[in-house]
Design a protein around this motif. Structure first.
Motif, PDB file in Angstrom:
ATOM      1  N   ARG A  13       0.861  -1.194   0.000  1.00  0.00           N
ATOM      2  CA  ARG A  13       0.000   0.000   0.000  1.00  0.00           C
ATOM      3  C   ARG A  13       0.894   1.239   0.000  1.00  0.00           C
ATOM      4  NH1 ARG A  13      -5.319   1.357   1.183  1.00  0.00           N
ATOM      5  NH2 ARG A  13      -5.780  -0.799   1.675  1.00  0.00           N
ATOM      6  N   VAL A  14       0.590   2.168  -0.915  1.00  0.00           N
ATOM      7  CA  VAL A  14       1.350   3.414  -1.019  1.00  0.00           C
ATOM      8  C   VAL A  14       0.409   4.610  -0.962  1.00  0.00           C
ATOM      9  CG1 VAL A  14       3.223   2.335  -2.341  1.00  0.00           C
ATOM     10  CG2 VAL A  14       1.316   3.400  -3.558  1.00  0.00           C
ATOM     11  N   ARG A  15       0.949   5.748  -0.583  1.00  0.00           N
ATOM     12  CA  ARG A  15       0.166   6.971  -0.459  1.00  0.00           C
ATOM     13  C   ARG A  15      -0.048   7.591  -1.838  1.00  0.00           C
ATOM     14  NH1 ARG A  15      -1.056   8.311   3.902  1.00  0.00           N
ATOM     15  NH2 ARG A  15       0.866   7.869   5.017  1.00  0.00           N
ATOM     16  N   GLY A  16      -1.275   7.954  -2.099  1.00  0.00           N
ATOM     17  CA  GLY A  16      -1.606   8.642  -3.340  1.00  0.00           C
ATOM     18  C   GLY A  16      -2.123   7.692  -4.411  1.00  0.00           C
ATOM     19  N   SER A  33      -6.454   1.700  -7.292  1.00  0.00           N
ATOM     20  CA  SER A  33      -6.648   2.793  -6.336  1.00  0.00           C
ATOM     21  C   SER A  33      -7.667   2.361  -5.302  1.00  0.00           C
ATOM     22  CB  SER A  33      -7.147   4.039  -7.050  1.00  0.00           C
ATOM     23  OG  SER A  33      -6.190   4.470  -7.982  1.00  0.00           O
ATOM     24  N   GLU A  36      -7.755   7.321  -1.314  1.00  0.00           N
ATOM     25  CA  GLU A  36      -6.659   8.232  -1.647  1.00  0.00           C
ATOM     26  C   GLU A  36      -5.318   7.523  -1.753  1.00  0.00           C
ATOM     27  OE1 GLU A  36      -6.644  11.514   1.050  1.00  0.00           O
ATOM     28  OE2 GLU A  36      -8.718  12.029   0.624  1.00  0.00           O
ATOM     29  N   ASP A  37      -5.318   6.191  -1.642  1.00  0.00           N
ATOM     30  CA  ASP A  37      -4.097   5.406  -1.707  1.00  0.00           C
ATOM     31  C   ASP A  37      -4.153   4.450  -2.894  1.00  0.00           C
ATOM     32  OD1 ASP A  37      -3.252   6.608   0.682  1.00  0.00           O
ATOM     33  OD2 ASP A  37      -4.194   5.047   1.889  1.00  0.00           O
ATOM     34  N   SER A  38      -3.026   3.786  -3.140  1.00  0.00           N
ATOM     35  CA  SER A  38      -2.957   2.758  -4.172  1.00  0.00           C
ATOM     36  C   SER A  38      -2.410   1.485  -3.562  1.00  0.00           C
ATOM     37  CB  SER A  38      -2.048   3.202  -5.328  1.00  0.00           C
ATOM     38  OG  SER A  38      -2.599   4.317  -5.991  1.00  0.00           O
ATOM     39  N   ILE A  65       3.173   2.886   2.749  1.00  0.00           N
ATOM     40  CA  ILE A  65       2.313   2.825   3.929  1.00  0.00           C
ATOM     41  C   ILE A  65       2.429   1.463   4.610  1.00  0.00           C
ATOM     42  CG2 ILE A  65      -0.072   2.883   4.775  1.00  0.00           C
ATOM     43  CD1 ILE A  65      -0.680   4.827   2.472  1.00  0.00           C
TER      44      ILE A  65
END
Length: 78
Positions: A13-16, A33, A36-38, A65
């Motif tokens: 999980r990553v931000r944006g 997506s 708000e994360d991907s 994340i």
């Protein structure tokens, strides 16, 4: 063979929200997506491959994340 050398299915999980161009930077992983994360999901052959993906995320300035993994049942790895 040690456990760390076995393929595993990773969820990263990553931000944006990643653009299509950034998603293409990780061809071995499926991306979607979620709010708000991907989330990037896929089988990586070993921890070295995971570290390569994490280094690539860092190099692209993508905030990590969470990372989780599940071992692949024998014979199901890509």
């Amino acid at each position: 063979m040690p456990d760390e050398a076995l393929p595993a299915r990773y969820t990263i999980r990553v931000r944006g929200v990643l653009s299509e161009t950034l998603r293409m930077a990780f061809p071995e992983l499926d991306a979607e997506s979620r709010g708000e994360d991907s989330v990037l999901v896929g089988v990586l052959r070993d921890q070295a491959a995971l570290y390569g993906v994490l280094a690539q995320l860092e190099g692209l300035g993508i905030a990590l994340i969470d990372v989780s993994s599940d071992p692949c049942p024998k014979g199901t790895e890509r």
